[in-house]
Design an enzyme around this catalytic site. Structure first.
Site, mmCIF file in Angstrom:
data_model
loop_
_atom_site.group_PDB
_atom_site.id
_atom_site.type_symbol
_atom_site.label_atom_id
_atom_site.label_comp_id
_atom_site.label_asym_id
_atom_site.label_seq_id
_atom_site.Cartn_x
_atom_site.Cartn_y
_atom_site.Cartn_z
ATOM 1 N N HIS A 49 0.839 -1.200 0.000
ATOM 2 C CA HIS A 49 0.000 0.000 0.000
ATOM 3 C C HIS A 49 0.872 1.247 0.000
ATOM 4 C CE1 HIS A 49 -3.214 2.797 0.962
ATOM 5 N NE2 HIS A 49 -4.010 1.842 0.511
ATOM 6 N N ASP A 65 -8.061 -5.204 -0.758
ATOM 7 C CA ASP A 65 -8.477 -6.040 -1.887
ATOM 8 C C ASP A 65 -8.191 -7.526 -1.685
ATOM 9 O OD1 ASP A 65 -9.611 -4.170 -3.620
ATOM 10 O OD2 ASP A 65 -7.642 -3.449 -4.211
HETATM 11 N N1 ACO Z 1 3.966 -7.711 -4.695
HETATM 12 C C1 ACO Z 1 5.292 -7.758 -4.836
HETATM 13 N N2 ACO Z 1 6.097 -6.693 -4.699
HETATM 14 C C2 ACO Z 1 5.495 -5.535 -4.383
HETATM 15 C C3 ACO Z 1 4.119 -5.415 -4.207
HETATM 16 C C4 ACO Z 1 3.347 -6.561 -4.376
HETATM 17 N N3 ACO Z 1 2.021 -6.527 -4.225
HETATM 18 N N4 ACO Z 1 3.821 -4.151 -3.893
HETATM 19 C C5 ACO Z 1 4.983 -3.487 -3.865
HETATM 20 N N5 ACO Z 1 5.987 -4.313 -4.165
HETATM 21 C C6 ACO Z 1 7.396 -3.977 -4.252
HETATM 22 C C7 ACO Z 1 7.674 -3.299 -5.586
HETATM 23 O O1 ACO Z 1 7.992 -4.224 -6.595
HETATM 24 C C8 ACO Z 1 8.825 -2.400 -5.215
HETATM 25 O O2 ACO Z 1 9.996 -3.167 -5.151
HETATM 26 P P1 ACO Z 1 11.384 -2.607 -5.692
HETATM 27 O O3 ACO Z 1 11.657 -1.385 -4.842
HETATM 28 O O4 ACO Z 1 12.316 -3.724 -5.484
HETATM 29 O O5 ACO Z 1 11.151 -2.245 -7.121
HETATM 30 C C9 ACO Z 1 8.490 -1.952 -3.801
HETATM 31 O O6 ACO Z 1 7.691 -3.005 -3.261
HETATM 32 C C10 ACO Z 1 7.721 -0.639 -3.761
HETATM 33 O O7 ACO Z 1 6.561 -0.795 -4.575
HETATM 34 P P2 ACO Z 1 5.830 0.356 -5.351
HETATM 35 O O8 ACO Z 1 4.981 -0.269 -6.421
HETATM 36 O O9 ACO Z 1 6.795 1.422 -5.767
HETATM 37 O O10 ACO Z 1 4.947 0.940 -4.181
HETATM 38 P P3 ACO Z 1 3.792 1.983 -4.375
HETATM 39 O O11 ACO Z 1 3.626 2.714 -3.121
HETATM 40 O O12 ACO Z 1 3.992 2.766 -5.604
HETATM 41 O O13 ACO Z 1 2.556 1.008 -4.702
HETATM 42 C C11 ACO Z 1 0.771 -0.396 -4.671
HETATM 43 C C12 ACO Z 1 1.548 0.668 -3.895
HETATM 44 C C13 ACO Z 1 0.417 0.110 -6.064
HETATM 45 C C14 ACO Z 1 -0.520 -0.705 -3.925
HETATM 46 C C15 ACO Z 1 1.646 -1.684 -4.781
HETATM 47 O O14 ACO Z 1 1.933 -2.176 -3.502
HETATM 48 C C16 ACO Z 1 1.003 -2.740 -5.642
HETATM 49 O O15 ACO Z 1 1.143 -2.701 -6.870
HETATM 50 N N6 ACO Z 1 0.246 -3.713 -5.031
HETATM 51 C C17 ACO Z 1 -0.435 -4.710 -5.808
HETATM 52 C C18 ACO Z 1 -1.737 -4.148 -6.384
HETATM 53 C C19 ACO Z 1 -2.776 -3.921 -5.317
HETATM 54 O O16 ACO Z 1 -3.014 -4.752 -4.460
HETATM 55 N N7 ACO Z 1 -3.457 -2.777 -5.424
HETATM 56 C C20 ACO Z 1 -4.520 -2.411 -4.500
HETATM 57 C C21 ACO Z 1 -4.050 -1.347 -3.555
HETATM 58 S S1 ACO Z 1 -5.314 -0.923 -2.379
HETATM 59 C C22 ACO Z 1 -6.430 -0.081 -3.290
HETATM 60 O O17 ACO Z 1 -6.141 0.622 -4.191
HETATM 61 C C23 ACO Z 1 -7.789 -0.245 -2.967
#
Ligand code: ACO
Length: 371
Positions: free
Chosen positions: A257, A308
């Site tokens: 998140h 989610d």
């Molecule tokens: N699975 C694996 N790795 C992850 C995940 C995940 N679900 N989420 C984050 N990471 C990792 C990224 O790959 C990144 O790693 P790196 O630094 O080695 O490249 C690091 O954690 C940071 O991730 P970001 O995507 O930059 O974090 P951000 O704050 O931008 O994203 C987000 C948050 C979009 C929710 C992300 O965690 C994600 O894509 N989750 C999966 C999709 C999801 O569940 N979305 C629903 C969110 S809740 C909502 O909107 C209702």
């Protein structure tokens, strides 16, 4: 100029609708834990739009206003029947159907407060009717008319199947709606605010927000979660599946998140609902797989489930089609979008940030024949 990718940590507006402070989510100061345990979704909508809880009388009249506004005109339903229904995702259908509602509302562009309050009521009330009508139309069935004697949660489940839901399903669905209603300046809410800050109408703001919610990094994640669970389909296989996916740098949907780093306060409620509902349906494998995945992702990546993740097995247990999971999110979140839109109108300024230019500078024009 300095930039922050994805606007992380940027405070873009003030708002009194909801807050996330030290990992605690409140709607206008009421802790989500209290609301999840005690509130009806109608009470939450009233709270978000009026910044206070309703009295008994106010709640009764608000419930009946909502129920009475839920009928969708024949024109809009007939238009839905012309969509390529066997190919189109229900979220795309909802986006178009909500936009269509505006075409048949003469007050769509009336920006008076009274007209906006009426539009709020219509949008909130009709979205469940649109989602359930789409589901039925694509099964070759006629939409079911909303009933005025049912709660918001019960009406949705009733319009989906044509049968009154049992009390457990109604309560669970109500709680899920309460938990999804608002969430500060999330991507779709920000989209809605940007749209209406140009003084565009509420239908446009909600249509834009639906588009933003649809994406897999936002509301679209819940459908991807059930897809993943269905693919795994066996508790014993869950650990290896996740480890392999992480190895390949695949994002595990329903985890991580932008704001919460110590856990999403909504997830524990959905986890418990998932446990209870899957045991009632006799399909506890969905819960057990989810718990296993939760353990592995937490251990391997230090990431915790968001709203989610467990909502997927909750909706599955309520016998809801998988591609309706994100539209259901919209049916709830529209309450928050509307609250933010009303707040934006009250104290508006155009939202227009800057971009740091990274392209080439001072290029010389080359005539077409010389390129
Ligand atoms: N699975 C694996 N790795 C992850 C995940 C995940 N679900 N989420 C984050 N990471 C990792 C990224 O790959 C990144 O790693 P790196 O630094 O080695 O490249 C690091 O954690 C940071 O991730 P970001 O995507 O930059 O974090 P951000 O704050 O931008 O994203 C987000 C948050 C979009 C929710 C992300 O965690 C994600 O894509 N989750 C999966 C999709 C999801 O569940 N979305 C629903 C969110 S809740 C909502 O909107 C209702």
């Amino acid at each position: 100029m300095s930039t922050t990718k994805g606007l992380e940590g940027v405070v873009a507006t003030t708002s009194s609708v909801s807050s996330i402070i030290d990992g605690v989510l409140t709607y206008h100061g009421y802790d989500i834990d209290d609301l999840a345990d005690h509130a009806s979704f109608e009470e939450v909508i009233f709270l978000l739009w009026n910044h206070r809880l309703p009295s008994q009388e106010e709640l009764q009249s608000f419930q009946s206003e909502l129920a009475n506004a839920a009928v969708v005109s024949k024109e809009v339903l007939d238009q839905m029947k012309t969509f390529p229904i066997d190919k189109v995702h229900p979220m795309a259908a909802l986006r178009t159907a909500v936009s269509n509602l505006a075409l048949f509302d003469e007050s769509a562009d009336d920006m008076s407060e009274e007209a906006n309050r009426q539009k709020a009521l219509k949008l909130q009330a009709k979205m469940p009717t649109l989602v359930t009508a789409f589901s039925r139309i694509r099964q070759g069935k006629e939409p079911v008319e909303p009933r005025i004697d049912l709660s918001f949660a019960a009406n949705f489940l009733y319009m989906l199947t044509g049968e009154e839901p049992d009390e457990i399903s109604e309560k669970a669905f109500n709680k899920a709606l309460v938990l999804h209603a608002d969430h500060e300046l999330n991507a779709s809410t920000f989209t809605a605010r940007v749209c209406v800050a140009t003084l565009s109408d509420m239908y446009s703001g909600i249509t834009a927000a639906i588009g933003a919610l649809k994406g897999p990094l936002h509301g679209g994640a819940n459908e991807r979660v059930i897809k993943m669970l269905s693919e795994i389909d066996d508790v014993e296989k869950a650990e290896q599946y996740i480890k392999d996916a992480l190895e390949r740098k695949v994002k595990i949907m329903g985890f991580g998140h932008r704001v919460y780093k110590n856990g999403d306060p909504r997830a524990k409620h959905l986890k418990e609902m998932s446990r209870q509902l899957t045991s009632i349906t006799g399909e506890s494998k969905w819960y057990e797989m989810s718990v296993k995945i939760d353990e592995v992702v937490t251990n391997e990546k230090g990431l915790l489930p968001n709203v989610d993740f467990y909502s997927a097995s909750v909706y599955h247990s309520l016998n809801i089609e998988h591609d309706l999971f994100t539209p259901i999110f919209a049916v709830s979140r529209v309450s928050g979008w509307i609250a933010h839109i009303l707040e934006q109108y009250e104290n508006n300024r155009l939202i227009r940030p800057r971009a740091e230019y990274t392209g080439p500078e001072r290029q010389s024009w080359v005539p077409l024949e010389q390129r």
